[in-house]
Write an enzyme that holds these catalytic residues in place. Structure first.
Site, PDB file in Angstrom:
ATOM      1  N   ALA A 117      14.545 -17.904 -11.204  1.00 16.51           N
ATOM      2  CA  ALA A 117      14.836 -17.353  -9.878  1.00 16.51           C
ATOM      3  C   ALA A 117      16.024 -16.414  -9.833  1.00 16.51           C
ATOM      4  O   ALA A 117      16.072 -15.494  -9.022  1.00 16.51           O
ATOM      5  CB  ALA A 117      15.045 -18.507  -8.891  1.00 16.51           C
ATOM      6  N   ARG A 118      17.008 -16.638 -10.686  1.00 13.32           N
ATOM      7  CA  ARG A 118      18.233 -15.842 -10.599  1.00 13.32           C
ATOM      8  C   ARG A 118      18.108 -14.475 -11.267  1.00 13.32           C
ATOM      9  O   ARG A 118      19.012 -13.644 -11.154  1.00 13.32           O
ATOM     10  CB  ARG A 118      19.392 -16.606 -11.229  1.00 13.32           C
ATOM     11  CG  ARG A 118      19.230 -16.884 -12.718  1.00 13.32           C
ATOM     12  CD  ARG A 118      20.270 -17.866 -13.202  1.00 13.32           C
ATOM     13  NE  ARG A 118      20.146 -18.158 -14.625  1.00 13.32           N
ATOM     14  CZ  ARG A 118      20.830 -19.123 -15.236  1.00 13.32           C
ATOM     15  NH1 ARG A 118      21.649 -19.878 -14.529  1.00 13.32           N
ATOM     16  NH2 ARG A 118      20.680 -19.335 -16.526  1.00 13.32           N
ATOM     17  N   GLU A 119      16.996 -14.236 -11.946  1.00 15.37           N
ATOM     18  CA  GLU A 119      16.835 -13.009 -12.726  1.00 15.37           C
ATOM     19  C   GLU A 119      16.218 -11.914 -11.854  1.00 15.37           C
ATOM     20  O   GLU A 119      15.104 -11.445 -12.064  1.00 15.37           O
ATOM     21  CB  GLU A 119      16.019 -13.316 -13.980  1.00 15.37           C
ATOM     22  CG  GLU A 119      16.746 -14.326 -14.862  1.00 15.37           C
ATOM     23  CD  GLU A 119      15.930 -14.857 -16.031  1.00 15.37           C
ATOM     24  OE1 GLU A 119      14.819 -14.347 -16.260  1.00 15.37           O
ATOM     25  OE2 GLU A 119      16.394 -15.789 -16.712  1.00 15.37           O
ATOM     26  N   SER A 245      15.587 -11.748 -17.749  1.00 16.78           N
ATOM     27  CA  SER A 245      16.868 -11.102 -18.033  1.00 16.78           C
ATOM     28  C   SER A 245      17.872 -12.222 -18.314  1.00 16.78           C
ATOM     29  O   SER A 245      17.719 -13.336 -17.799  1.00 16.78           O
ATOM     30  CB  SER A 245      17.311 -10.236 -16.849  1.00 16.78           C
ATOM     31  OG  SER A 245      17.866 -11.032 -15.814  1.00 16.78           O
ATOM     32  N   GLU A 320      13.696  -9.634 -22.500  1.00 18.30           N
ATOM     33  CA  GLU A 320      14.961  -9.935 -21.828  1.00 18.30           C
ATOM     34  C   GLU A 320      15.627  -8.610 -21.483  1.00 18.30           C
ATOM     35  O   GLU A 320      16.118  -7.895 -22.359  1.00 18.30           O
ATOM     36  CB  GLU A 320      15.866 -10.772 -22.737  1.00 18.30           C
ATOM     37  CG  GLU A 320      15.318 -12.148 -23.086  1.00 18.30           C
ATOM     38  CD  GLU A 320      15.535 -13.177 -21.984  1.00 18.30           C
ATOM     39  OE1 GLU A 320      16.188 -12.832 -20.974  1.00 18.30           O
ATOM     40  OE2 GLU A 320      15.070 -14.319 -22.137  1.00 18.30           O
TER      41      GLU A 320
END
Length: 361
Positions: A117-119, A245, A320
């Site tokens: 979720a944070r990417e 990422s 990534e």
């Protein structure tokens, strides 16, 4: 992230054990506050409704874009609602094809974003890919539509993504709740939840951990939707790209540091992907490194990349994306650079993987 009270004890422990360390951010809260202000200011200056890949859109805006594209381009775009997330949000994806997926001589390129979720910067790459395949098809890229069918799922984990906007910017997991496991900790690591060497390497038994894999493979309904797409089209799927990422890597199976039989071909196509991005990168940016995920980073199990490879997708990768020194909190000023350079890698990998497909068929 260490409290002032624990700082000296923490640093002494690192030193006693010979663990190298450095200070990246002196105050994480200040960094996140600045990021929020940067995003707000950036959004105030952009017309994200016209160019949704230039911004960190919220769930509803992403869904609206997918619906608009499907309505405006019905001759090549099909909108599919895979189902509901744990909290009841639609998990939608687009099928892009000049032949409505009926031409079995064409390989399929499947990409998804935002398992973690944070990417945030991952979804704009998927959105930009839609834009370039549908709204802004350039003459020198028309072959991408003629020779390949595309499946793009921009937001695998909408619950976690929304939570990272409203409550915790660095939230990684899904948002499922299983009180029999934990009454206080929500969600699991979606990229440890696939049925491949499940719960063996690179995971934690702590349900509060960011690498907690869940009680069973595909306990997370959202990961089941990715699985279903993979299985439905595995006979023609040539590339599966799971977008993450950060770190400038193109990674392939397996997370236990063993290699698939086609490791040489995997490395070839992955190198084409990474090198094509590098041609367009910022001068100060790192070059992409290509290789086995366990050898380049760390051991893992239950990953989407490994599952795609295991069930028969010839070229399954985790990419990534660059963090440009900001980790997962990439300032919005970098979005356009990242989506454009990554698109160049996607184009190149689609073309070279299609050659492999035609040679096999």
């Amino acid at each position: 992230m260490i409290s002032q009270e624990k700082r000296d004890e923490f640093l002494d422990t690192l030193d006693r054990n010979g663990i190298e360390h450095y200070l990246h951010f002196s105050n994480v809260a200040d960094v996140l506050d600045k990021h929020d202000k940067d995003v707000e200011f950036w959004r105030s200056r952009r017309n994200s409704r016209s160019f949704p890949f230039q911004d960190y859109l919220r769930y509803a805006e992403i869904e609206a874009y997918l619906e608009r594209i499907a309505a405006q381009y019905p001759e090549i775009v099909t909108l599919v609602n895979a189902g509901l997330s744990y909290e009841g949000r639609n998990v939608k994806y687009l099928k892009i094809s000049t032949t409505n997926f009926t031409d079995t001589s064409k390989p399929i390129y499947f990409m998804n974003a935002m398992i973690h979720a944070r990417e945030w910067v991952t979804t704009p790459v998927a959105m930009y890919s839609i834009y370039r395949l549908v709204e802004e098809v350039r003459t020198n890229e028309r072959d991408l539509l003629e020779s390949t069918d595309w499946i793009i799922m921009p937001l695998v984990n909408p619950d976690g993504y929304e939570y990272s906007h409203t409550d915790d910017r660095l939230w990684r997991r899904t948002r499922s709740y299983n009180p029999a496991v934990s009454e206080t900790c929500y969600g699991v690591d979606g990229n440890r939840n696939f049925n491949v060497s499940f719960n063996t390497i690179g995971v934690s038994s702590d349900p509060c951990s960011n690498t907690y894999p869940g009680v069973s493979p595909f306990s997370e309904v959202e990961m089941g939707y990715v699985r279903d797409v993979l299985h439905e089209y595995v006979d023609r799927m040539q590339v599966y790209l799971d977008i993450h990422s950060q770190g400038n890597y193109v990674l392939f199976a397996y997370g236990d540091d063993t290699l698939p039989p086609n490791a040489v071909e995997l490395h070839h196509v992955g190198s084409v992907l990474g090198a094509s991005i590098d041609v367009h990168k910022l001068p100060e940016a790192l070059y992409y490194i290509v290789g086995n995920s366990a050898l380049l980073m760390y051991g893992t199990s239950g990953t989407a990349q490994d599952y795609g490879q295991l069930i028969g997708v010839p070229f399954a990768y985790t990419i990534e994306l660059p963090g440009h020194g900001y980790g997962h909190v990439v300032p919005p000023q970098y979005i356009e650079q990242i989506v454009e350079e990554t698109w160049q890698g996607i184009v190149a990998s689609a073309r070279v993987s299609a050659i492999y497909y035609q040679s096999r068929n």
